[in-house]
Design an enzyme around this catalytic site. Structure first.
Site, short mmCIF file in Angstrom:
data_model
loop_
_atom_site.label_atom_id
_atom_site.label_comp_id
_atom_site.label_asym_id
_atom_site.label_seq_id
_atom_site.Cartn_x
_atom_site.Cartn_y
_atom_site.Cartn_z
N HIS A 15 -3.94 6.07 3.30
CA HIS A 15 -4.55 4.84 2.79
C HIS A 15 -3.95 3.58 3.40
O HIS A 15 -4.66 2.70 3.90
CB HIS A 15 -4.37 4.85 1.27
CG HIS A 15 -5.19 3.85 0.52
ND1 HIS A 15 -4.76 2.55 0.29
CD2 HIS A 15 -6.41 3.95 -0.06
CE1 HIS A 15 -5.68 1.92 -0.41
NE2 HIS A 15 -6.70 2.73 -0.64
N SER A 31 -11.05 -0.59 -1.45
CA SER A 31 -9.80 -0.60 -0.68
C SER A 31 -10.05 -0.90 0.78
O SER A 31 -9.19 -1.41 1.47
CB SER A 31 -9.12 0.77 -0.76
OG SER A 31 -8.49 0.93 -1.98
N ASP A 44 0.83 -1.21 0.00
CA ASP A 44 0.00 0.00 0.00
C ASP A 44 0.87 1.26 0.00
O ASP A 44 1.95 1.26 -0.59
CB ASP A 44 -0.93 -0.05 1.23
CG ASP A 44 -2.27 0.61 0.98
OD1 ASP A 44 -2.28 1.81 0.70
OD2 ASP A 44 -3.31 -0.07 1.07
#
Ligand SMILES: *[C@@H]1O[C@H](CO)[C@@H](O)[C@H](O)[C@H]1NC(C)=O
Ligand SMILES: *[C@@H]1O[C@H](CO)[C@@H](O)[C@H](O)[C@H]1NC(C)=O
Ligand SMILES: *[C@@H]1O[C@H](CO)[C@@H](O)[C@H](O)[C@H]1NC(C)=O
Ligand SMILES: *[C@@H]1O[C@H](CO)[C@@H](O)[C@H](O)[C@H]1NC(C)=O
Ligand SMILES: *[C@@H]1O[C@H](CO)[C@@H](O)[C@H](O)[C@H]1NC(C)=O
Length: 764
Positions: A217, A544, A144
Site C-alpha cells: 500500500h 487510498s 502509510d
C-alpha cells in the site's frame, strides 16, 4: 466474410466517400476477434489493409494511392487488433467493416500509464509540468505502510542534493539501513509504539519492524504522489505506458504507521508531528479514521498542527460508499478526497450457452476461454460454494470448468484462489445488489472476470433454468481508453458528515479505480500468500489511490505558488474542479441505480483539474485562527478547541458573533432544519488572477431555495486584494415534495475565470 466480399463492401464505401486531404496518422485499431473470418489474425488484418490500399488505386486517387496504409504491429494478447498508419479516409472505410470496434490515435510522445497524468491533462514540458515548476524542491510525506526503497520509482538518478530545509532522518531497523535513503527517498521512519501497546510485540513473520513495506500500500501511494517516470510499466502488459507520480521530481519521506493489524492513532499522530518538524510540504494520508468529533480524532488534530505550519494535508474519504454519511477525515482543514474512474478500462465479456453476452472487467492478459461447462453453488460444491469460500468447492465438480462466485464473505482474491485450488479453469465473479455495477480490475491467480449485479442475476437465472447443461466462454480484451469518465466509484464514501455538517465533504474527487503504481517484490499482486507471482507495478483501487493524486497535485501548486497557504491551494483545487464528464453529461455515479448523476455528497466540488487550479482567479483563504473560531461557533468548549490550538486558546465570550457557516470555505453547506427560512453566510475572496478584473455572480438555485448575493459584482483593482460578499439562502414556501437534499452552485465569473462553489441544502 471472404476476401472478395470484403473487397466489394469496401468499394461501395469508398465510392461514397468524398475526397479529402491526406492526413495520415497512426491508429490503434481494436477488432472484435469473434468476427474473424480466418483463424489467423495476421491474415485477416493484412487482407483488410491490402483491400483498402487497392481501392485507392482503383479510385484513381493519386494522393491516397501513394500513401499506402501499412501495419505497424499486430496485437494478439493485450488487445485484439493492430496498429497502422492511415489517412482519415481510409480509417473511415475501415470503420464500416464488420468486426471493427474502435480506433484510437497513437499517443507516442505522451505519458500514459498511471495514465492518470494524461487523464488529468498534465503534459511533459507544459504548465505545471514545465521545467521551472518541477525544479523547485518539494517534499511529500507519506504516512502509510512504509516503502520499498530499492524500487525503480524511488531511484535518485539526476536529482540535485537533498534540500537544506530537510531535517528528517533515515531510521535504521530490520532490513532497512541508513543507506536505503537517497536524494529521492530523503527520509524514512517507523512508528510502532502505539501499535505494540495495543497488540503486543509485532510478530515479524512476513513483515519488517522498520520502514520497509511488506504490504504494498505505502509503496503504491508514494509512487502515485511522487514516483519517478518509469517507461514501459505495466501489469502483465495491462495499462502499458509510463508510470509516473503526479509530481515526479518531488522528494519522498516515508512514515510507516500501519502494521499488519492496523494503524494506531498515537503512531499516526507521532508521525505527522515529526513530519512537520522534518520539513515536509505536503502530507498524504491514505488511511481511515475521522468518524468522530474532531477532538476524538487524532488525524484531524495532528493535521491541524500541520496546516498551521503551512503543510497541505490530503486524506482519503474512505471506501464505505455508496451509503450516505460514511465520509471520514472531515475536518475543514483537511482535503478530503473521493475516488472515481478514469477513461481507462480493462474490458472483457462472458458469452453464455444461450447466446447472451455480458460486459465486465478483467486484468487477465492471456488467452480467452472457449466454451466450457459453467458451475455455481450446488453444482460446484457444498455450503457456501456460491461465494467460493475455503473448502466449499468440490474438485470433482469444478475441475476443467468455469465457476461463478458471488461477492461477499471472503475477499475477491480468495475466491479466485479457491477456484484454482479446486481445478477450475476460470472464474466469473458476480456482484450482488450491494456492489451493484462496480467493476474492478483485479489480478486474480487464474483467468477471471468481474460482472455487475444485473449480469450476475441473469447468469444465475440461466444456470437455474437452462434445459441444456449450462456453458460459458470468456473473452479478455486488454486495455481500452476513452470510456465515459469520470464516474464516481460506488465504494467512495459519501457525505453529509454527521460530525461536520457545516461543510460539504468529501471536498473533491480524483482517480482511484484500477490505478497502476509501484509494488514491492515481496508481495504478490493478489496479496495472497499462495500466489508466487511477483510484479514491479500493481493495479489496485480505493480512495487510498485517489488521495496521493491530490497530494502530488497540491505539491505542483505549491511549487507554482510558494506563498499560498494550504487553504488557498485547497480553494484553487476545489473552485476549478469540473462536474461534467468527457461525454458532456453530469458525472455519473456507479453507486446509483442505473448510474444516475452524482451529487456533491459524492464528489464534493467535482473532479480535480490541475492545470485549471494553477490559475483559479480567486481564492477563499483561511488562516488557522479562523478554524479555531469556527470550532467555537459549533459550541465546542475552550478545552476541546484547545486540543487543536495546543491549549493556549479561549473562545470569544460573545459566541453569537460567530456563525459556523461563515468559515471562509470554498463550498456552501446550508442547513434548513428546524423550519429555518433564511440562512446567511459571509465570504471573502482574494484576487490571485488578473490584477484588474470584474467578477459577476452566476447562481444555479437549489430546488426550494432562492439564493441572493450582495454585492452581485466584485471589482478588483490589484493583485492580492480581498473583497467580501454576503450570500442568503431563502426557503421558498412549501417543503413537501422536496427530497432530503437539494443542490445548486454559486459561480464568480470574469473572462477566463470561473470560480465555482457547490451548494448543498439539507432539509432533513
Ligand atoms: C511554469 O508553469 C507555472 C504554472 O503553470 C507558471 O506559473 C510558470 O510561469 C511556468 N514557467 C515557465 C518558465 O513557463
Ligand atoms: C508468528 O506468525 C507465524 C505465521 O503467522 C506463526 O507461525 C507463528 O507462530 C507466530 N509467532 C508467534 C510468536 O506468535
Ligand atoms: C445454494 O444452494 C443451496 C442448496 O440447494 C440453497 O439452499 C441456497 O439457497 C443456494 N444459495 C444461493 C445463494 O443461491
Ligand atoms: C451554540 O449555542 C448557541 C447558544 O446556546 C445557540 O444559539 C447556537 O444555535 C448553537 N450553535 C450550534 C452550532 O449548535
Ligand atoms: C499564548 O497566547 C498569547 C496571546 O496570543 C501569547 O502571547 C503567548 O505567547 C501564548 N503562549 C504560548 C505558550 O503559546
Amino acid at each position: 466474410m471472404g476476401i472478395t466480399e470484403l473487397w466489394l463492401l469496401l468499394l461501395s464505401i469508398m465510392l461514397a466517400t468524398s475526397a479529402a486531404a491526406v492526413d495520415q496518422q497512426t491508429y490503434i485499431i481494436h477488432m472484435d476477434a469473434t468476427k474473424m473470418a480466418t483463424t489467423n489474425p495476421e491474415q485477416w488484418y493484412t487482407s483488410i489493409i491490402h483491400s483498402i490500399n487497392q481501392l485507392s488505386s482503383i479510385n484513381d486517387d493519386q494522393n491516397e494511392a501513394s500513401n499506402a496504409a501499412e501495419i505497424l504491429y499486430i496485437y494478439k494478447t493485450a488487445i485484439s487488433g493492430f496498429s497502422a498508419k492511415l489517412s482519415t479516409r481510409k480509417l473511415h472505410s475501415l470503420s464500416k467493416l464488420p468486426g471493427f470496434l474502435a480506433a484510437t490515435p497513437d499517443k507516442l510522445l505522451q505519458l500514459h500509464t498511471t495514465h492518470t497524468p494524461q487523464f488529468l491533462g498534465l503534459q511533459r514540458g507544459h504548465g505545471l509540468w514545465n521545467a521551472s515548476n518541477l525544479a523547485s524542491d518539494i517534499i511529500i510525506g507519506v504516512i502509510d505502510t512504509g516503502i520499498w526503497p530499492e524500487h525503480i520509482s524511488f531511484q535518485d538518478k539526476g536529482l540535485p542534493p537533498v534540500p537544506k530545509k530537510w531535517k528528517g532522518t533515515c531510521q535504521a531497523g530490520p532490513k532497512f539501513s541508513r543507506s536505503n535513503c537517497n536524494k529521492k527517498l530523503v527520509g524514512a521512519r517507523a512508528y510502532i509504539k502505539g501499535y505494540e501497546t495495543i497488540l503486543g510485540r509485532l510478530n515479524t513473520t512476513g513483515t519488517f519492524r522498520s520502514a520497509r513495506d511488506s504490504d504494498g500500500h505505502g509503496t503504491h501511494t508514494a509512487s502515485t504522489a511522487a514516483g519517478n517516470i518509469v517507461y514501459k510499466a505495466s501489469l502483465y502488459n495491462q495499462g502499458m505506458g509510463a508510470a509516473t507520480g503526479m509530481r515526479f521530481t518531488s522528494r519522498i519521506a516515508a512514515y510507516k504507521v500501519c502494521w499488519p493489524e492496523g494503524c494506531a492513532s498515537t503512531d499516526i499522530l507521532a508521525a505527522i508531528d515529526r513530519a512537520v518538524v522534518d520539513g515536509v510540504d505536503v502530507l498524504s494520508l491514505s488511511l481511515g479514521g475521522g468518524d468522530g468529533f474532531f477532538y476524538q480524532d487524532e488525524i484531524a488534530i495532528a493535521a491541524f498542527g500541520a496546516v498551521r505550519n503551512g503543510v497541505f494535508v490530503s486524506c482519503s474519504a474512505g471506501n464505505s460508499g455508496p451509503f450516505m454519511s460514511t465520509v471520514g477525515n472531515v475536518a475543514p482543514w483537511i482535503m478530503t478526497v473521493a475516488a472515481s474512474y478514469t477513461d481507462r478500462t480493462f474490458p472483457g465479456s462472458v458469452k453464455l450457452g444461450n447466446g447472451q453476452i455480458f460486459e465486465g472487467s478483467s486484468l487477465h492478459s492471456g488467452n480467452s476461454i472457449g466454451e466450457l461447462p459453467l458451475v455455481y453453488n450446488k453444482t460446484a460444491g457444498g455450503e457456501e460454494a456460491s461465494v467460493c469460500t475455503a473448502g466449499s468447492l468440490v474438485p470433482s465438480m469444478v475441475k476443467g470448468k468455469i465457476v461463478v462466485c458471488e461477492r461477499g464473505t471472503n475477499s475477491r482474491f480468495e475466491k479466485g484462489e479457491q477456484v484454482k485450488l479446486a481445478g477450475g479453469v476460470g472464474m466469473i465473479l458476480i456482484n450482488t445488489q450491494l456492489e451493484g455495477e462496480e467493476l474492478f480490475g483485479d489480478s486474480h491467480v487464474l483467468p477471471a472476470i468481474n460482472l455487475g449485479a444485473s449480469a450476475g442475476k441473469a447468469i444465475i437465472n440461466y444456470i437455474a433454468s437452462s434445459k441444456h447443461p449450462p456453458k460459458a466462454s470468456i473473452l479478455f480484451e486488454g486495455t481500452r481508453y476513452g470510456s465515459r469518465a469520470p464516474r464516481m466509484a460506488a465504494f467512495s464514501s459519501r457525505g453529509p458528515s454527521f460530525f461536520e455538517p457545516y461543510v460539504i465533504k468529501p471536498d473533491i474527487t480524483a482517480p482511484g479505480v484500477n490505478i497502476l503504481a509501484a509494488w514491492p517484490p515481496v508481495v504478490s499482486p493478489s496479496e495472497l500468500k499462495s500466489d508466487k507471482r511477483r510484479v514491479l507495478f500493481n493495479i489496485i483501487s480505493g480512495t487510498s489511490m485517489s488521495c496521493p493524486h491530490v497530494s502530488g497535485i497540491a505539491a505542483l501548486l505549491k511549487s507554482a505558488h510558494k506563498n499560498w497557504s494550504p487553504a488557498a491551494i485547497k480553494s484553487a483545487l476545489m473552485t476549478t474542479a469540473y462536474v461534467n464528464d468527457n461525454k458532456r453529461s453530469l458525472i455519473s455515479d456507479v453507486g446509483r441505480p442505473s448510474g444516475g448523476p452524482a451529487d456533491p455528497y459524492a464528489f464534493g466540488s467535482g473532479h480535480v483539474d490541475p492545470e485549471k487550479a494553477v490559475d483559479p482567479g480567486l481564492v477563499y483563504d483561511i488562516v488557522p485562527q479562523d478554524y479555531l473560531n469556527y470550532l467555537c461557533s459549533l459550541n465546542y468548549t475552550s478545552k476541546q478547541v484547545g486540543l487543536v490550538s495546543r491549549g493556549n486558546f479561549s473562545c470569544p465570550s460573545k459566541r453569537t458573533v460567530l456563525q459556523p457557516g461563515d468559515l471562509n470555505y470554498p463550498s456552501f453547506s446550508v442547513s434548513m432544519k428546524n423550519k429555518a427560512k433564511n440562512v446567511r453566510f459571509k465570504r471573502t475572496v482574494t484576487n490571485v488572477g488578473t490584477p484588474s478584473s470584474d467578477y459577476t455572480v452566476k447562481i444555479n438555485n437549489p430546488s426550494g431555495i432562492r439564493v441572493s448575493v450582495k454585492p452581485e459584482k466584485l471589482s478588483f483593482r490589484r493583485s492580492g486584494q480581498k473583497l467580501s460578499y454576503q450570500v442568503s439562502f431563502v426557503a421558498l414556501g412549501k417543503r413537501e415534495g422536496l427530497s432530503d437534499f437539494s443542490f445548486g452552485s454559486l459561480v464568480w465569473v470574469s473572462g477566463k475565470y470561473s470560480v465555482r462553489s457547490p451548494i448543498a441544502v439539507n432539509w432533513e
